[in-house]
Design a protein around this motif. Sequence first.
Motif, PDB file in Angstrom:
ATOM      1  N   PHE A 291       0.868  -1.160  -0.113  1.00 28.18           N
ATOM      2  CA  PHE A 291       0.085   0.085  -0.103  1.00 28.18           C
ATOM      3  C   PHE A 291       0.919   1.240   0.027  1.00 28.18           C
ATOM      4  N   ALA A 292       1.989   1.411   0.698  1.00 33.32           N
ATOM      5  CA  ALA A 292       2.741   2.464   1.037  1.00 33.32           C
ATOM      6  C   ALA A 292       3.642   2.530  -0.377  1.00 33.32           C
ATOM      7  N   ARG A 293       3.858   1.517  -1.125  1.00 38.06           N
ATOM      8  CA  ARG A 293       4.655   1.525  -2.317  1.00 38.06           C
ATOM      9  C   ARG A 293       3.547   2.096  -3.534  1.00 38.06           C
ATOM     10  N   ARG A 294       2.366   1.947  -3.466  1.00 38.32           N
ATOM     11  CA  ARG A 294       1.409   2.478  -4.390  1.00 38.32           C
ATOM     12  C   ARG A 294       1.150   3.978  -4.025  1.00 38.32           C
ATOM     13  N   LEU A 295       0.999   4.266  -2.938  1.00 38.15           N
ATOM     14  CA  LEU A 295       0.896   5.701  -2.533  1.00 38.15           C
ATOM     15  C   LEU A 295       2.098   6.372  -3.112  1.00 38.15           C
ATOM     16  N   LEU A 296       3.209   5.992  -2.492  1.00 36.19           N
ATOM     17  CA  LEU A 296       4.583   6.749  -2.981  1.00 36.19           C
ATOM     18  C   LEU A 296       4.768   6.914  -4.629  1.00 36.19           C
ATOM     19  N   GLY A 297       4.064   5.850  -5.359  1.00 38.23           N
ATOM     20  CA  GLY A 297       4.302   5.855  -6.816  1.00 38.23           C
ATOM     21  C   GLY A 297       3.070   6.519  -7.452  1.00 38.23           C
ATOM     22  N   ASN A 298       2.123   7.265  -6.705  1.00 35.70           N
ATOM     23  CA  ASN A 298       1.340   7.986  -7.290  1.00 35.70           C
ATOM     24  C   ASN A 298       1.708   9.701  -7.175  1.00 35.70           C
ATOM     25  N   ARG A 299       1.843  10.028  -8.296  1.00 31.07           N
ATOM     26  CA  ARG A 299       2.254  11.384  -8.260  1.00 31.07           C
ATOM     27  C   ARG A 299       1.453  12.379  -7.750  1.00 31.07           C
ATOM     28  N   ALA A 300       0.253  12.350  -7.877  1.00 32.71           N
ATOM     29  CA  ALA A 300      -0.900  13.348  -7.534  1.00 32.71           C
ATOM     30  C   ALA A 300      -0.522  13.106  -5.920  1.00 32.71           C
ATOM     31  N   PHE A 301      -0.698  12.065  -5.418  1.00 35.47           N
ATOM     32  CA  PHE A 301      -0.642  11.969  -3.591  1.00 35.47           C
ATOM     33  C   PHE A 301       0.747  12.520  -3.285  1.00 35.47           C
ATOM     34  N   VAL A 302       1.917  12.345  -3.897  1.00 34.25           N
ATOM     35  CA  VAL A 302       3.114  12.898  -3.514  1.00 34.25           C
ATOM     36  C   VAL A 302       2.970  14.227  -3.472  1.00 34.25           C
ATOM     37  N   ILE A 303       2.698  14.860  -4.854  1.00 36.52           N
ATOM     38  CA  ILE A 303       2.706  16.423  -4.645  1.00 36.52           C
ATOM     39  C   ILE A 303       1.750  17.096  -3.756  1.00 36.52           C
ATOM     40  N   GLY A 304       0.509  16.463  -3.720  1.00 39.72           N
ATOM     41  CA  GLY A 304      -0.467  17.123  -2.895  1.00 39.72           C
ATOM     42  C   GLY A 304      -0.114  16.782  -1.128  1.00 39.72           C
ATOM     43  N   GLY A 305       0.602  15.716  -0.960  1.00 36.23           N
ATOM     44  CA  GLY A 305       1.053  15.737   0.402  1.00 36.23           C
ATOM     45  C   GLY A 305       2.117  16.403   0.596  1.00 36.23           C
ATOM     46  N   SER A 306       2.998  16.692  -0.488  1.00 37.27           N
ATOM     47  CA  SER A 306       4.084  17.434   0.267  1.00 37.27           C
ATOM     48  C   SER A 306       3.657  18.797   0.475  1.00 37.27           C
ATOM     49  N   LEU A 307       2.905  19.557  -0.621  1.00 40.36           N
ATOM     50  CA  LEU A 307       2.327  20.829  -0.317  1.00 40.36           C
ATOM     51  C   LEU A 307       1.400  20.946   0.977  1.00 40.36           C
ATOM     52  N   PHE A 308       0.750  20.085   1.326  1.00 44.03           N
ATOM     53  CA  PHE A 308      -0.360  20.045   2.438  1.00 44.03           C
ATOM     54  C   PHE A 308       0.785  20.051   3.775  1.00 44.03           C
ATOM     55  N   LEU A 309       2.061  19.165   3.768  1.00 47.98           N
ATOM     56  CA  LEU A 309       3.006  18.624   4.678  1.00 47.98           C
ATOM     57  C   LEU A 309       3.683  20.158   5.142  1.00 47.98           C
ATOM     58  N   ILE A 310       3.953  20.967   3.939  1.00 50.06           N
ATOM     59  CA  ILE A 310       4.786  22.245   4.258  1.00 50.06           C
ATOM     60  C   ILE A 310       3.782  23.142   5.138  1.00 50.06           C
ATOM     61  N   VAL A 311       2.639  23.359   4.766  1.00 52.92           N
ATOM     62  CA  VAL A 311       1.845  24.189   5.285  1.00 52.92           C
ATOM     63  C   VAL A 311       1.614  23.545   6.835  1.00 52.92           C
ATOM     64  N   LEU A 312       1.313  22.428   6.828  1.00 52.75           N
ATOM     65  CA  LEU A 312       1.116  21.789   8.262  1.00 52.75           C
ATOM     66  C   LEU A 312       2.136  22.118   9.196  1.00 52.75           C
ATOM     67  N   VAL A 313       3.514  21.958   8.666  1.00 49.62           N
ATOM     68  CA  VAL A 313       4.654  22.292   9.447  1.00 49.62           C
ATOM     69  C   VAL A 313       4.665  23.632   9.911  1.00 49.62           C
ATOM     70  N   LEU A 314       4.603  24.527   8.892  1.00 53.83           N
ATOM     71  CA  LEU A 314       4.565  25.790   9.402  1.00 53.83           C
ATOM     72  C   LEU A 314       3.465  26.236  10.572  1.00 53.83           C
ATOM     73  N   ALA A 315       2.306  25.631  10.236  1.00 49.29           N
ATOM     74  CA  ALA A 315       1.359  25.836  11.414  1.00 49.29           C
ATOM     75  C   ALA A 315       1.469  25.355  12.838  1.00 49.29           C
ATOM     76  N   VAL A 316       2.133  24.158  12.652  1.00 50.82           N
ATOM     77  CA  VAL A 316       2.279  23.540  13.839  1.00 50.82           C
ATOM     78  C   VAL A 316       3.532  24.261  14.764  1.00 50.82           C
ATOM     79  N   PHE A 317       4.460  24.669  13.965  1.00 49.81           N
ATOM     80  CA  PHE A 317       5.749  25.395  14.669  1.00 49.81           C
ATOM     81  C   PHE A 317       5.648  27.001  14.409  1.00 49.81           C
ATOM     82  N   ALA A 318       4.377  27.595  14.297  1.00 50.31           N
ATOM     83  CA  ALA A 318       4.174  28.841  14.234  1.00 50.31           C
ATOM     84  C   ALA A 318       4.938  29.768  14.818  1.00 50.31           C
TER      85      ALA A 318
END
Length: 303
Positions: A32-59
């Motif tokens: 399941f993890a390999r399929r997720l990491l192999g999906n381009r939409a998931f990787v790009i979307g997860g990266s964008l959301f993770l950046i905003v999440l890190v900024l918000a948590v450590f604001a």
Amino acid sequence: MPPSIQGCALSSLDTNLAHEALPERQSPFLLFARRLLGNRAFVIGGSLFLIVLVLAVFADQIAPFKPNANNFRARLEAPSAMHWFGTDHFGRDILSRAIHGGRLSLFIGLSVVLFTGVFGTLIGAASGYFRRLDNILMRIMDALMAFPAILLAITVAATLGASVQNVILALGIATTPHTARIVRASVLVVREMEFVEAARALGASHMRILFRHILANAMAPLIVRLTYVFASAILAEALLSYIGVGPPPPAATFGGIIANGRDFMVEAPWVTLFPGLIILIVVLGLNLLGDGLRDVLDPRIRV
């Protein structure tokens, strides 16, 4: 070489080749993890959301200024080395307010996801499994769905008053009917499958069948739906704050920052431009994340 020895050698060789040809079995989690990491939409979307999440948590550690610190000498300053996103009409740093605003906006979005996930799942599961409740519950959901979701949210928020809790309640009520119908549709399909009939024949209770067998196999559409609810809640919160029924000032939210700068769009466009771009990034990331999860969890698309 004698025929018997030659036959044994060939048999051993065939066995070794057969073992080499068999692929090494991997755990379902790794697949399941390999399929997720192999999906381009998931990787790009997860990266964008993770950046905003890190900024918000450590604001508190990342933001260069306090979000509500006034500095009238720096009123409506353009973006510079000191204020990357410029300042508003009170001299407050837009970057700092946007980082802290992400924390509150993401909290509201997550709370709405939990609200609609819990109540939408319970209503949809009860409606799909207990047929006697189906007509009653679905007619109530249809009555709520008769109003556009954002109009229903504005009505509830305006009636209850401007606060974070009321915004969460308003958006939760507006998004729950659609979630309930999605869960109901999945339950109606899964409840007719053979393993559910087998569990019923073995004497399993209704609650055990519903939660252990049916809902466990009907979660994929719900997970995808909740990612879109998250994005919709952030957009809706921005709209509610813009029209004055969101979290009250001086709370920093994406919509609140944009609302504060609407009178200065010509004089100081950066006050609304940068928070709007952050909303765009968050919503785009969540939508791509949902698309990636749909592609991975839906067996028809995966095949």
